[in-house]
Design an enzyme around this catalytic site. Structure first.
Site, PDB file in Angstrom:
ATOM      1  N   HIS A  70      46.566  57.565 -47.488  1.00  0.00           N
ATOM      2  CA  HIS A  70      45.941  58.865 -47.188  1.00  0.00           C
ATOM      3  C   HIS A  70      44.422  58.807 -47.251  1.00  0.00           C
ATOM      4  CE1 HIS A  70      49.577  61.506 -47.146  1.00  0.00           C
ATOM      5  NE2 HIS A  70      50.087  60.429 -47.708  1.00  0.00           N
ATOM      6  N   ASP A 120      36.076  60.388 -46.127  1.00  0.00           N
ATOM      7  CA  ASP A 120      37.338  61.111 -46.273  1.00  0.00           C
ATOM      8  C   ASP A 120      38.365  60.454 -45.374  1.00  0.00           C
ATOM      9  OD1 ASP A 120      38.916  63.164 -47.314  1.00  0.00           O
ATOM     10  OD2 ASP A 120      37.373  64.680 -46.937  1.00  0.00           O
TER      11      ASP A 120
HETATM   12  P1  ADQ Z   1      42.220  65.610 -50.356  1.00  0.00           P
HETATM   13  O1  ADQ Z   1      41.121  64.712 -50.799  1.00  0.00           O
HETATM   14  O2  ADQ Z   1      42.763  66.488 -51.400  1.00  0.00           O
HETATM   15  O3  ADQ Z   1      43.415  64.800 -49.674  1.00  0.00           O
HETATM   16  P2  ADQ Z   1      41.969  67.393 -47.908  1.00  0.00           P
HETATM   17  O4  ADQ Z   1      42.493  66.653 -46.751  1.00  0.00           O
HETATM   18  O5  ADQ Z   1      40.790  68.209 -47.562  1.00  0.00           O
HETATM   19  O6  ADQ Z   1      41.538  66.493 -49.142  1.00  0.00           O
HETATM   20  O7  ADQ Z   1      43.129  68.329 -48.426  1.00  0.00           O
HETATM   21  C1  ADQ Z   1      42.904  69.279 -49.392  1.00  0.00           C
HETATM   22  C2  ADQ Z   1      43.938  70.401 -49.313  1.00  0.00           C
HETATM   23  O8  ADQ Z   1      43.788  71.197 -50.481  1.00  0.00           O
HETATM   24  C3  ADQ Z   1      43.727  71.308 -48.114  1.00  0.00           C
HETATM   25  O9  ADQ Z   1      44.970  71.774 -47.656  1.00  0.00           O
HETATM   26  C4  ADQ Z   1      42.910  72.461 -48.706  1.00  0.00           C
HETATM   27  O10 ADQ Z   1      43.119  73.710 -48.073  1.00  0.00           O
HETATM   28  C5  ADQ Z   1      43.383  72.495 -50.132  1.00  0.00           C
HETATM   29  N1  ADQ Z   1      42.254  72.909 -50.991  1.00  0.00           N
HETATM   30  C6  ADQ Z   1      41.077  72.290 -51.154  1.00  0.00           C
HETATM   31  N2  ADQ Z   1      40.282  72.996 -51.974  1.00  0.00           N
HETATM   32  C7  ADQ Z   1      40.976  74.078 -52.321  1.00  0.00           C
HETATM   33  C8  ADQ Z   1      40.697  75.220 -53.125  1.00  0.00           C
HETATM   34  N3  ADQ Z   1      39.512  75.383 -53.745  1.00  0.00           N
HETATM   35  N4  ADQ Z   1      41.663  76.153 -53.267  1.00  0.00           N
HETATM   36  C9  ADQ Z   1      42.846  75.996 -52.648  1.00  0.00           C
HETATM   37  N5  ADQ Z   1      43.153  74.969 -51.868  1.00  0.00           N
HETATM   38  C10 ADQ Z   1      42.239  74.027 -51.710  1.00  0.00           C
HETATM   39  C11 ADQ Z   1      43.699  63.415 -49.395  1.00  0.00           C
HETATM   40  C12 ADQ Z   1      42.620  62.633 -48.646  1.00  0.00           C
HETATM   41  C13 ADQ Z   1      42.269  63.353 -47.350  1.00  0.00           C
HETATM   42  C14 ADQ Z   1      43.533  63.527 -46.498  1.00  0.00           C
HETATM   43  C15 ADQ Z   1      44.645  64.160 -47.323  1.00  0.00           C
HETATM   44  C16 ADQ Z   1      45.976  64.163 -46.557  1.00  0.00           C
HETATM   45  O11 ADQ Z   1      41.465  62.481 -49.452  1.00  0.00           O
HETATM   46  O12 ADQ Z   1      41.296  62.623 -46.613  1.00  0.00           O
HETATM   47  O13 ADQ Z   1      43.234  64.371 -45.398  1.00  0.00           O
HETATM   48  O14 ADQ Z   1      44.857  63.441 -48.532  1.00  0.00           O
HETATM   49  O15 ADQ Z   1      46.318  62.899 -46.105  1.00  0.00           O
END
Ligand code: ADQ
Length: 455
Positions: free
Chosen positions: A154, A362
């Site tokens: 991921h 990311d």
């Molecule tokens: P993350 O590093 O956690 O995931 P991301 O892909 O942005 O990053 O996913 C975060 C999720 O959590 C999103 O659905 C977002 O809406 C939610 N989220 C973030 N902040 C929040 C908040 N303050 N309140 C509520 N919800 C919140 C890892 C990798 C990423 C990859 C994903 C999936 O680092 O690059 O996209 O896995 O593979």
């Protein structure tokens, strides 16, 4: 046909009603085959970790193990999150190297592999998720498992030089090659891994994307993860979304909203983003009082020192920027260190003129895709996206920025705020089409089809 068996650190067993797109998509695939999901129970015990097995109403089995305090510290906090995470996000300066932590990392992989293999049946297909379990196929093979086994990373895969900073790089990469299929988020990750295989492990690339490493054939592919686009679109029109939009509306008055939503993690580029916001207000006194930035940053991994430092740094920066530019009736940069529900976030995304997604690195970044799906088709906002997010390989019509380049980012914020409706619509429609077409079900099926295919 065999069952699908998923292995990941956290499972849908603890997500409950808040289960996100990934949990739902994997769950659906498991449901279709009466599958099994193995992982950590979330419980930390002082000694002799227990495990439990149970079945959900729709026929998915869970196999969950506890971790001892030492395992949680060595496997999770130290090796996974203080060694692999920083290296894979190009922050060798933040990585700690510790043989003891690596030993725990291997031991937890081995323990979970041995536990899972007792429940595996001959034609099952195993799908392992993320950097916590790079050696899982190796551990399963050593326990006698011969069946089809795939891995999805991921997070980014770093350049060969960066990967080689890991003392255990060669061992880990060889162990990874025990999978039949290794999936990455982006072309750039796949290229990095392939270069490492050829340069450091002397892999035979003549049949790429199938590589032969020490006599074993492994297939490598790119599977950019998506969101449940339809569900997110709907979430943006839900009552909870409307309420959240109304609440922030009372704070905003007739000001434009710029929004950022991230886990509080050094990979997300928050200090750099805040500096750029400061530069934006410095360059544009005419916009003082007319725009407000809200950054939602949920604290995460608070037991890791670097994350505590980040929190401190952000607190300072926000204080300084508001001190410098704020006024009696205006807060330029608000930062909320808490989390909101999916519906509430969707409501905030929908009314934000600009979505700021500027990670330094990311794997994908799902917030970028969520921001797109939440927009009002008649009056869409503008996505500003880092070139170092995997999502930038797909979302070409976003305003792509270098998150380190403060003055250009500040100028891009101005361009986004003043972009004519026609251009906003044109860009947004193209973005929406990509996010819809490559949604979470598309991603899952693409990966599982390749895993099923003969290599
Ligand atoms: P993350 O590093 O956690 O995931 P991301 O892909 O942005 O990053 O996913 C975060 C999720 O959590 C999103 O659905 C977002 O809406 C939610 N989220 C973030 N902040 C929040 C908040 N303050 N309140 C509520 N919800 C919140 C890892 C990798 C990423 C990859 C994903 C999936 O680092 O690059 O996209 O896995 O593979």
């Amino acid at each position: 046909m065999g069952r699908l068996v998923a292995i990941s650190n956290r499972t849908a067993a603890d997500a409950g009603a808040q289960a996100g797109g990934l949990a739902v998509a994997v769950w659906d695939a498991l449901k279709a085959t009466g599958g099994l999901w193995a992982g950590w129970s979330g419980d930390i015990v002082s000694d002799s970790p227990g495990s439990k097995q149970f079945e959900s109403e729709d026929g998915v089995s869970f196999l969950l193990t506890d971790m001892t305090e030492d395992e949680h510290d060595g496997f999770y906090l130290r090796y996974s999150n203080s060694t692999l995470w920083p290296i894979f996000h190009y922050r060798v300066d933040l990585a700690t190297f510790d043989r003891g932590a690596f030993d725990h990392y291997l031991a937890v992989n081995e323990r979970l592999a041995n536990l899972t293999i007792e429940h595996l049946r001959e034609h099952d297909m195993v799908w392992v998720h993320d950097y916590h379990f790079l050696p899982m196929a190796d551990a399963l093979r050593r326990a006698g498992w011969k069946g089809r086994t795939g891995f999805f990373l991921h997070i980014p895969f770093p350049t060969p030089d960066m990967f080689r900073a890991l003392p255990e790089h060669s061992w880990l990469a060889r162990a990874l090659c025990q999978f039949d299929l290794i999936g990455f988020q982006s072309e750039s990750d796949r290229t990095n891994f392939e270069r490492y295989l050829v340069d450091s492990l002397d892999a035979d690339a003549s049949e790429a994307p199938i590589y032969t490493v020490a006599g074993r054939r492994v297939r490598v592919g790119v599977y950019p993860i998506g969101i449940d686009a339809a569900a997110f679109e709907e979430a943006a029109r839900s009552p909870a979304a409307g309420d959240a939009a109304a609440r922030i509306g009372r704070f905003l008055g007739n000001r434009d909203l710029i929004i950022g939503v991230d886990r509080m993690d050094y990979s997300k580029g928050l200090p750099q983003r805040f500096e750029a916001v400061g530069a934006f207000f410095d360059n544009h006194p005419e916009l003082h009082g007319k725009v407000s930035v809200t950054q939602i940053a949920t604290p995460s991994r608070t037991k890791v020192e670097e994350y505590r430092q980040l929190r401190y740094e952000l607190d300072q920066l926000v204080g300084r920027i508001n001190g410098d530019y704020g006024d009696l009736d205006w807060i330029p940069l608000r930062y909320l260190a808490r989390s909101y529900s999916r519906d509430e976030l969707a409501g905030l995304f929908r009314i934000a003129r600009v979505g700021l997604v500027t990670p330094l690195r990311d794997g994908m970044n799902l917030v970028a895709k969520e921001y797109v799906m939440a927009q009002d088709p008649e009056d869409p906002g503008v996505l500003i996206l880092s070139e170092f997010a995997g999502a930038a390989e797909q979302l070409h019509e976003a305003l792509i920025v270098n998150p380190h380049d403060r003055s250009t980012l500040a100028e891009t914020i101005r361009i986004a705020l003043t972009m004519p409706l026609e251009e906003r619509k044109r860009r947004w429609e193209a973005l929406r089409d990509v996010v819809r077409r490559t949604d979470i079900a598309w991603w899952r099926d693409l990966f599982l089809n390749d895993l099923r295919a003969k290599i």
